[in-house]
Motif scaffolding. Sequence first.
Motif, PDB file in Angstrom:
ATOM      1  N   ARG A 116     -25.634 -19.346 -32.166  1.00 37.72           N
ATOM      2  CA  ARG A 116     -25.516 -19.785 -33.565  1.00 37.72           C
ATOM      3  C   ARG A 116     -26.399 -20.980 -33.874  1.00 37.72           C
ATOM      4  O   ARG A 116     -26.718 -21.253 -35.013  1.00 37.72           O
ATOM      5  CB  ARG A 116     -24.061 -20.177 -33.875  1.00 37.72           C
ATOM      6  CG  ARG A 116     -23.107 -19.025 -33.905  1.00 37.72           C
ATOM      7  CD  ARG A 116     -21.729 -19.435 -34.393  1.00 37.72           C
ATOM      8  NE  ARG A 116     -20.857 -18.284 -34.260  1.00 37.72           N
ATOM      9  CZ  ARG A 116     -20.072 -18.026 -33.224  1.00 37.72           C
ATOM     10  NH1 ARG A 116     -20.009 -18.902 -32.233  1.00 37.72           N
ATOM     11  NH2 ARG A 116     -19.351 -16.932 -33.169  1.00 37.72           N
ATOM     12  N   VAL A 135     -20.015  -7.180 -42.982  1.00 42.51           N
ATOM     13  CA  VAL A 135     -19.551  -8.536 -42.687  1.00 42.51           C
ATOM     14  C   VAL A 135     -20.725  -9.524 -42.682  1.00 42.51           C
ATOM     15  O   VAL A 135     -20.626 -10.635 -43.203  1.00 42.51           O
ATOM     16  CB  VAL A 135     -18.792  -8.588 -41.342  1.00 42.51           C
ATOM     17  CG1 VAL A 135     -18.483 -10.026 -40.946  1.00 42.51           C
ATOM     18  CG2 VAL A 135     -17.499  -7.783 -41.438  1.00 42.51           C
ATOM     19  N   GLN A 136     -21.846  -9.106 -42.104  1.00 41.27           N
ATOM     20  CA  GLN A 136     -23.033  -9.956 -42.083  1.00 41.27           C
ATOM     21  C   GLN A 136     -23.831  -9.647 -43.357  1.00 41.27           C
ATOM     22  O   GLN A 136     -24.914  -9.062 -43.308  1.00 41.27           O
ATOM     23  CB  GLN A 136     -23.876  -9.687 -40.819  1.00 41.27           C
ATOM     24  CG  GLN A 136     -23.291 -10.275 -39.530  1.00 41.27           C
ATOM     25  CD  GLN A 136     -22.058  -9.540 -39.024  1.00 41.27           C
ATOM     26  OE1 GLN A 136     -21.876  -8.345 -39.311  1.00 41.27           O
ATOM     27  NE2 GLN A 136     -21.211 -10.220 -38.274  1.00 41.27           N
ATOM     28  N   PHE A 177     -27.011 -23.358 -37.761  1.00 41.27           N
ATOM     29  CA  PHE A 177     -25.894 -22.535 -38.240  1.00 41.27           C
ATOM     30  C   PHE A 177     -25.478 -22.904 -39.665  1.00 41.27           C
ATOM     31  O   PHE A 177     -25.344 -22.037 -40.536  1.00 41.27           O
ATOM     32  CB  PHE A 177     -24.719 -22.703 -37.276  1.00 41.27           C
ATOM     33  CG  PHE A 177     -23.494 -21.919 -37.645  1.00 41.27           C
ATOM     34  CD1 PHE A 177     -23.523 -20.535 -37.682  1.00 41.27           C
ATOM     35  CD2 PHE A 177     -22.290 -22.558 -37.931  1.00 41.27           C
ATOM     36  CE1 PHE A 177     -22.382 -19.801 -38.009  1.00 41.27           C
ATOM     37  CE2 PHE A 177     -21.148 -21.835 -38.246  1.00 41.27           C
ATOM     38  CZ  PHE A 177     -21.196 -20.463 -38.296  1.00 41.27           C
ATOM     39  N   TYR A 229     -12.465 -11.616 -35.641  1.00 39.15           N
ATOM     40  CA  TYR A 229     -13.145 -10.648 -34.807  1.00 39.15           C
ATOM     41  C   TYR A 229     -12.683  -9.289 -35.322  1.00 39.15           C
ATOM     42  O   TYR A 229     -11.489  -9.105 -35.549  1.00 39.15           O
ATOM     43  CB  TYR A 229     -12.742 -10.857 -33.345  1.00 39.15           C
ATOM     44  CG  TYR A 229     -13.520 -10.015 -32.373  1.00 39.15           C
ATOM     45  CD1 TYR A 229     -14.803 -10.389 -31.988  1.00 39.15           C
ATOM     46  CD2 TYR A 229     -12.985  -8.845 -31.848  1.00 39.15           C
ATOM     47  CE1 TYR A 229     -15.536  -9.613 -31.095  1.00 39.15           C
ATOM     48  CE2 TYR A 229     -13.709  -8.067 -30.961  1.00 39.15           C
ATOM     49  CZ  TYR A 229     -14.985  -8.458 -30.586  1.00 39.15           C
ATOM     50  OH  TYR A 229     -15.711  -7.686 -29.704  1.00 39.15           O
ATOM     51  N   TYR A 236     -21.237  -2.681 -33.668  1.00 42.24           N
ATOM     52  CA  TYR A 236     -19.873  -2.279 -33.352  1.00 42.24           C
ATOM     53  C   TYR A 236     -19.657  -0.922 -33.998  1.00 42.24           C
ATOM     54  O   TYR A 236     -19.523  -0.842 -35.228  1.00 42.24           O
ATOM     55  CB  TYR A 236     -18.864  -3.281 -33.938  1.00 42.24           C
ATOM     56  CG  TYR A 236     -18.707  -4.557 -33.143  1.00 42.24           C
ATOM     57  CD1 TYR A 236     -19.593  -4.897 -32.125  1.00 42.24           C
ATOM     58  CD2 TYR A 236     -17.656  -5.430 -33.387  1.00 42.24           C
ATOM     59  CE1 TYR A 236     -19.445  -6.071 -31.396  1.00 42.24           C
ATOM     60  CE2 TYR A 236     -17.502  -6.603 -32.663  1.00 42.24           C
ATOM     61  CZ  TYR A 236     -18.403  -6.919 -31.670  1.00 42.24           C
ATOM     62  OH  TYR A 236     -18.240  -8.072 -30.952  1.00 42.24           O
ATOM     63  N   GLU A 275     -17.272 -16.104 -40.832  1.00 45.09           N
ATOM     64  CA  GLU A 275     -17.977 -15.995 -39.560  1.00 45.09           C
ATOM     65  C   GLU A 275     -17.271 -14.998 -38.655  1.00 45.09           C
ATOM     66  O   GLU A 275     -16.066 -15.075 -38.438  1.00 45.09           O
ATOM     67  CB  GLU A 275     -18.043 -17.376 -38.886  1.00 45.09           C
ATOM     68  CG  GLU A 275     -18.685 -17.404 -37.519  1.00 45.09           C
ATOM     69  CD  GLU A 275     -20.163 -16.989 -37.511  1.00 45.09           C
ATOM     70  OE1 GLU A 275     -20.771 -16.817 -38.595  1.00 45.09           O
ATOM     71  OE2 GLU A 275     -20.719 -16.822 -36.409  1.00 45.09           O
ATOM     72  N   GLN A 276     -18.054 -14.057 -38.140  1.00 49.40           N
ATOM     73  CA  GLN A 276     -17.529 -13.136 -37.135  1.00 49.40           C
ATOM     74  C   GLN A 276     -17.673 -13.826 -35.788  1.00 49.40           C
ATOM     75  O   GLN A 276     -18.780 -14.126 -35.339  1.00 49.40           O
ATOM     76  CB  GLN A 276     -18.321 -11.831 -37.163  1.00 49.40           C
ATOM     77  CG  GLN A 276     -17.860 -10.835 -36.119  1.00 49.40           C
ATOM     78  CD  GLN A 276     -18.644  -9.523 -36.208  1.00 49.40           C
ATOM     79  OE1 GLN A 276     -18.920  -9.004 -37.285  1.00 49.40           O
ATOM     80  NE2 GLN A 276     -19.016  -8.991 -35.063  1.00 49.40           N
ATOM     81  N   ALA A 277     -16.553 -14.073 -35.147  1.00 51.49           N
ATOM     82  CA  ALA A 277     -16.595 -14.811 -33.884  1.00 51.49           C
ATOM     83  C   ALA A 277     -16.856 -13.875 -32.719  1.00 51.49           C
ATOM     84  O   ALA A 277     -16.789 -12.661 -32.852  1.00 51.49           O
ATOM     85  CB  ALA A 277     -15.272 -15.548 -33.683  1.00 51.49           C
ATOM     86  N   LEU A 330     -25.429 -20.422 -43.563  1.00 50.29           N
ATOM     87  CA  LEU A 330     -24.224 -20.006 -44.261  1.00 50.29           C
ATOM     88  C   LEU A 330     -24.447 -19.850 -45.763  1.00 50.29           C
ATOM     89  O   LEU A 330     -23.651 -19.215 -46.439  1.00 50.29           O
ATOM     90  CB  LEU A 330     -23.101 -21.030 -44.027  1.00 50.29           C
ATOM     91  CG  LEU A 330     -22.685 -21.197 -42.573  1.00 50.29           C
ATOM     92  CD1 LEU A 330     -21.742 -22.376 -42.430  1.00 50.29           C
ATOM     93  CD2 LEU A 330     -22.023 -19.916 -42.055  1.00 50.29           C
TER      94      LEU A 330
END
Lengths: 581, 581, 288, 288
Positions: free
Chosen positions: C109, D142-143, C254, A231, D123, A255-257, C258
């Motif tokens: 997800r 990140v994505q 999901f 996170y 964010y 993966e960003q949780a 990936l």
Amino acid sequence: MSQGGIVRFEDELTLTLCGEAGHGIQSVELLATALLKDSGRYVFSTKEFMSRIRGGSNSTTIRVASRPVDASLYRIDILIPFDRAALDHVRRRLSPETVIFADEDTLTGKEIPGNPVTIPMPFRKTAEELGNVLYTNMVASGFIAGLFSIDEKTLAARVRGMFTGERSSLADVNVEAARKGSESARRLVGAGGIAVEIPGDPAVHDYISINGAEAVGLGALAGGCDFVSSYPMSPSTAVLVFMAEKADQFGVIVEQAEDEISAANMVIGAWYAGARAMVTTSGGGFALMEETVGLAGMLESPLVVHLAQRPGPATGLPTRTEQGDLNLALYSGHGEFPRILLAPGTPLDAIELTQKAFSLADLYQIPVFVLTDQYFIDSSWTIPAPRFGENAPRLRIVETKGDYRRYRLTDEGISPRGVPGWGEGLVVVDSDEHDEEGHITENHGVRVDMVDKRLAKYAAVRQDAQAPELYGPEDYDTLIISWGSTGPIVREALRRIRRPGTSLLHFRQVYPLHPKTPEYLGKARRRVMVEGNATAQFERLLRAETGYGARDRILKYDGLQFTVDELVQKFEELDESEVGK
Amino acid sequence: MSQGGIVRFEDELTLTLCGEAGHGIQSVELLATALLKDSGRYVFSTKEFMSRIRGGSNSTTIRVASRPVDASLYRIDILIPFDRAALDHVRRRLSPETVIFADEDTLTGKEIPGNPVTIPMPFRKTAEELGNVLYTNMVASGFIAGLFSIDEKTLAARVRGMFTGERSSLADVNVEAARKGSESARRLVGAGGIAVEIPGDPAVHDYISINGAEAVGLGALAGGCDFVSSYPMSPSTAVLVFMAEKADQFGVIVEQAEDEISAANMVIGAWYAGARAMVTTSGGGFALMEETVGLAGMLESPLVVHLAQRPGPATGLPTRTEQGDLNLALYSGHGEFPRILLAPGTPLDAIELTQKAFSLADLYQIPVFVLTDQYFIDSSWTIPAPRFGENAPRLRIVETKGDYRRYRLTDEGISPRGVPGWGEGLVVVDSDEHDEEGHITENHGVRVDMVDKRLAKYAAVRQDAQAPELYGPEDYDTLIISWGSTGPIVREALRRIRRPGTSLLHFRQVYPLHPKTPEYLGKARRRVMVEGNATAQFERLLRAETGYGARDRILKYDGLQFTVDELVQKFEELDESEVGK
Amino acid sequence: MNSGRFDMGSIDVAWCPGCGNFAILNTLKAALEEIGITPTKLVMVSGIGQAAKIPHYMKCNVFNGLHGRALPAATAIKAVNPGLTVIAESGDGDMYGEGGNHFLHAIRRNPDITNIVHNNMVYGLTKGQASPTSRRGFVTPVQVRGVSEEPFNPLAVAIAQKATFVARGFAGDQERLKELLVRAVSHRGYALVDILQPCVSFNKLNTFAWFREHTVSLPSSHDPTDPVEAFRRAMEDDPLPLGVFYEETGRPIFEETLGLYERSDLPLFRRERNMAELQRLVDGKTGR
Amino acid sequence: MNSGRFDMGSIDVAWCPGCGNFAILNTLKAALEEIGITPTKLVMVSGIGQAAKIPHYMKCNVFNGLHGRALPAATAIKAVNPGLTVIAESGDGDMYGEGGNHFLHAIRRNPDITNIVHNNMVYGLTKGQASPTSRRGFVTPVQVRGVSEEPFNPLAVAIAQKATFVARGFAGDQERLKELLVRAVSHRGYALVDILQPCVSFNKLNTFAWFREHTVSLPSSHDPTDPVEAFRRAMEDDPLPLGVFYEETGRPIFEETLGLYERSDLPLFRRERNMAELQRLVDGKTGR
Ligand SMILES: Cc1ncc(C[n+]2csc(CCOP(=O)(O)OP(=O)(O)O)c2C)c(N)n1
Ligand SMILES: Cc1ncc(C[n+]2csc(CCOP(=O)(O)OP(=O)(O)O)c2C)c(N)n1
Ligand code: SF4
Ligand code: SF4
Ligand SMILES: [Mg+2]
Ligand SMILES: [Mg+2]
């Protein structure tokens, strides 16, 4: 360094840029360090910045030298402030030896403390003439290149490299901005106002520029890391971003949780199913993972935690540095089980130790921590390109038989680890106390066996510990003690004071301690702790583990890292005040 | 105690009941202890049970004496097992001195280890004759009453008291069941088969029966606690239930939160607005609250945490006991700030220390922990009714002026605390580092001032610490060291061995240590730790704080509490093995 | 039902006699057998609670993790080895209380896992406190004045989050429950099956009889592809409808998103780090 | 707008020039002034993030707690002193990501607080990662492959949980936003106002212009008392409707259900423990 009108730098210089967030200081840093490295100079740069996206005052300090450097100075040789607030922000670091280059209006008005040399230089003005104040940082970058006599072709090529794809239309004007900056510098150098004679070293061509986050990331990749869930949280996010960037290339799930608890539990699930998984987090985020650290303890699951420290308590100073989470990591999770805490001080350390973290976690089936901090993550070094070898790390798992028991009791406490779906056995893991098969039990005898089994691993873990590094004579009477990111800084400070009988013991592994630690500590007549926290957490650990504390403590907890010259002063004060005692 | 055919108990006896969960052992315990107290006997009872609602094997041990008792024995004098599995469950505690009363079929078949005296007694059979096997526990309760010659009127009244309201139709048959049990016992006593001559003490009429959970709850009420938010978790839930029961009567807000994080943050919010708030939790649940402990640290918010320990890691043994969360509490939360850890050993301790926890938290504006454990929470004592005094505790808050600053710097580090809505000032609190007004800051000087301010409180907190209690001669050479719930057990064991030169130092406050601690420890030639965990966590703390460790460690981590006779044996083994060293 | 491939033989089951959990256990084993799942390829993931003990009573791989945290672990396990069948199963307190945030975000997800919740409207293992699904007025030792909160509506929330399969079953109707479980496990994507489960020890309000009286099948006319209709049905709370409320097929799962399984379907434990590539990465950063 | 009773004078605001947060700050101050709230009786509760800094820019009591944890603190503050006006305000990551579980369960309690969420679909403070509300395909550091999850739908989830007031506003339309805020703060019970807020630094997708193009007012015919209708509207995602989706009056609020304020409305800090009663409690347990 200023001799009769001409300012001359022979071996090294420390250059600081400062200005508002969002005004491109970071681009200057990136561009300048790349150019300097291209020209064979060794560069170390570090930054301090506020927890905001725009405005405020941030600074970046670049130390350029003709030999390897890995720590920074408080002293500023050359300052380029982009506005007056920024100049005031670093005012304590100015002296008559400092040369400030800035737009005229930044230098006028209020008096500048420290009595530095000021030389007006039209960075902003040139940018505005080119049509946009945003080019200021490019003019400044060019100026720096010019100071170091970097040729304009190299400069232009590097600048062009920054503007590709969608942004390529901006290349020309930026090249022009850099060129203009370079020109002003050359004019100044030509006029004999300043001489930068820091020779380049051809060896640097085989070097790379690397920051702490990249080093941790490369170490993770080298360790086989193929799953990261986290996170976002400063300063740990940089490692998450690095891994995300490399995910497709190296086949990593990133993966960003939704929160840290989820991140940590995903990582445990991932190891269970056969991944090599890591979380990257910081203080408050890690605090949320503590129950899951306990889960790793009970499941005997490998777990790698990259913990990038920042000042607490709570939100604290989100973008600042501290070595304040040692206790937190050391005692995280409820219940008693082994763990390992590593703390790199250099990028090579970070690569090696993070890589090692995966093999240790895998071998001992325990949590392994890599403790860095904001300073370390955001600093950049010039280092020889690391060599990884050809052999990919192997996951220590077994193909299970029909009678597989996940928690088979063994002498060393390590049971062969299977993964679901490989072999005929079933892999049963349980957060309750369990029997050898992994099923829940309340048998008191089995309980004791399982506690003993888990703790038995400490024997091997201790033997396997990284030895602390001794710098200085073996027959020291004073021993300075440091750990993690402060190492190179303390090392250089110690070199500078050249006090006989004084050595440095630096720890890259802070827990468990290497078996030789008590011997090292016991030999000293006087021990001096250097730590970036307010309560000397590592000293407390040494005292609990070895019985040896320290008489003197040099502690820093204002959110900034130690600098070499600051430490030199502290060491000298220490000597005076304690002589003969 | 068995002399030629007749079994005689003169001063005390230890009676154990065992059977499946859900079969009413707990009702027998409650009824029997009430009746025994009514008859002037001192009673201590403790239980161990599985993490399940029905089935399995649980046991309750009741120690009855003619003088105060506050610890239990491993040895069983009288055993009443409700089924064969239960009998096997406690088999290690049996000896030829043990008398077992049970239904015929429980005693036949497999041989009973330990060669105890067995006397068939138709508990279940009688119940079945009365129409329901569920009355078995009532027959057994009556039997116990009969053994102690408790008159049938008292017995009937107590039983009737248990069946009121909706359940009153069940009163008659239960009274009859108890009467039948009592009759069998009297017959046995009359026939001279057993003699229980433990005299009652009229003083006991002013005593109360109290368990650990009630003691913590009463302490909280006495401390002014008016807000509890928690998430259920064994063994801490008992305190939540107690507070819920008393909520309406005493005006307490009791809220079950969606998770532990919410519970803890509610509690901080509640203190902010003027409540005296507490969470009650256990290991894994507390681990989730760590970030919030750091919040209390930064906000300088009072916080009271009742932490009822159970064996970890992770889910561990949910209904068992351990002193394994000392490190967890001590180092919880990231960042550096003061805290206090209290650890009651007796119900009076728990009342006094929990009450005190509120005033300390309020005074110093820091987290205060009350560390108990499953053993403590679920055991029951006969103690003099506590006296609370007439003065309600006062909340230390001020009516704010217009220029109120929540974090005004003061010498002792304590700033007057205001609450929103009272006075003309504004109460600003912030989890970021902040200035005196409470607003976010990144000023390095302010940062240092604020860290120093928070840590400055330690000076007063240390002075205010509970002194450890010394039992035994002042001029000891061997010092046994204990903390929390083991205290009374170690004390009695020490009394029994009567070894000259051996004393006990017992800690009711484990952090910070009272200033006299090093003196106490330093005087001993030999130190012996007694702890309910596998790694001697308190010893580690003593070593870190005072430099004194212990040569010997008596540790228990099988999920059960020490017993007096077990410790006596350990002390004796210790002496033999170490004599002359 | 004691001879199936998931049976553990005679083991000590810690549930109370008469508990609704037994029916769920048996039905699940039967459903998995019907689909033809192999025990070594099945991973049962659970949290902590009475329901959460279910994996211990089945012959399969077991990840019995922390209270509330089954879904993150299950999501990761499936992502790391998509060849496994992964079921995350726990109680209502575990999934909707402690684990509420993971419930919200796991749905988004859409991993290919099945999420089974034993909804007994109470915290069983900790002895009878209210759970998020406890109905108004339910009195417990902690909720002494009775529950005053609006009960958590897992189906409505799942539909609001566009869960791709949302169903409610009842432990007292094993035949239809089995059907639901077969559909849920076979569904490609996240599937929620909330199962009404009487707790005979601590919930004297919502008993087998109560559930029988207060449930009804969704009408056969119900269109499970219409989220608004599904929501309308999910908001009905007396009687509580049973059946498949919502189902959407074809949404990417999901594991697919990936990018890791585009070129190879090997699970991670069969892969190796490409060290040469890593060396190239750093070498590319030198001045050479 | 720089003279109101909530103004801080000239302070350093850490937001980026042009950020949607400024409009929200000004509108909120105006709305509170319109309702007639006194600064000393107002408590602004927030978490961590750019939005969460808002309390520092207002003259009022401030509880700036942990990331994601504003709602539990706000609920407790209101319960302990119901005379205060309590607003829990933070960003989308804070409230729906880290704080998702509290969002779910605070709604069920129905405390009389206002929950304002600056929804910039990113964010901000941590420099531009996806938030739960980021739209599909949003690319971030990140994505890197773009967001693949279904975006979190706060309004639909709130309606599924029977939140008693559910609205969506837009920072670019301050007039209607003020109206919504006045209604939300005046509402008795939990009120959610999700505010679409452009982040000029990190969200280049959902800009002021984008929001203007992709939003529409709820039709005046919309019946905010019908949860199914409200849900149907909440599921519309292009254009995104603005306005009050759902409102229910008369539901008991959390503070009421505690039983503490039936006999007295004194806040807790004005009360005293009845020590005589406590003594009676223990004395009653003796044999006397
Ligand atoms: C972090 C944490 N908090 C609390 C607990 C205690 N606990 C165990 S099970 C449980 C609730 C069980 O309720 P539910 O999930 O509905 O399962 P049930 O027993 O009803 O099947 C709780 C609160 C725990 N084990 N871990
Ligand atoms: C426990 C914890 N985890 C992570 C963080 C880092 N963090 C600070 S703000 C933030 C997200 C901010 O996003 P949002 O809530 O949407 O607010 P915005 O900045 O966009 O207004 C994060 C992840 C933190 N402070 N604490
Ligand atoms: S307590 Fe309730 S849920 Fe648990 S096993 Fe017993 S009946 Fe079933
Ligand atoms: S980063 Fe985005 S949300 Fe934060 S202040 Fe800047 S524009 Fe606003
Ligand atoms: Mg349940
Ligand atoms: Mg946001």
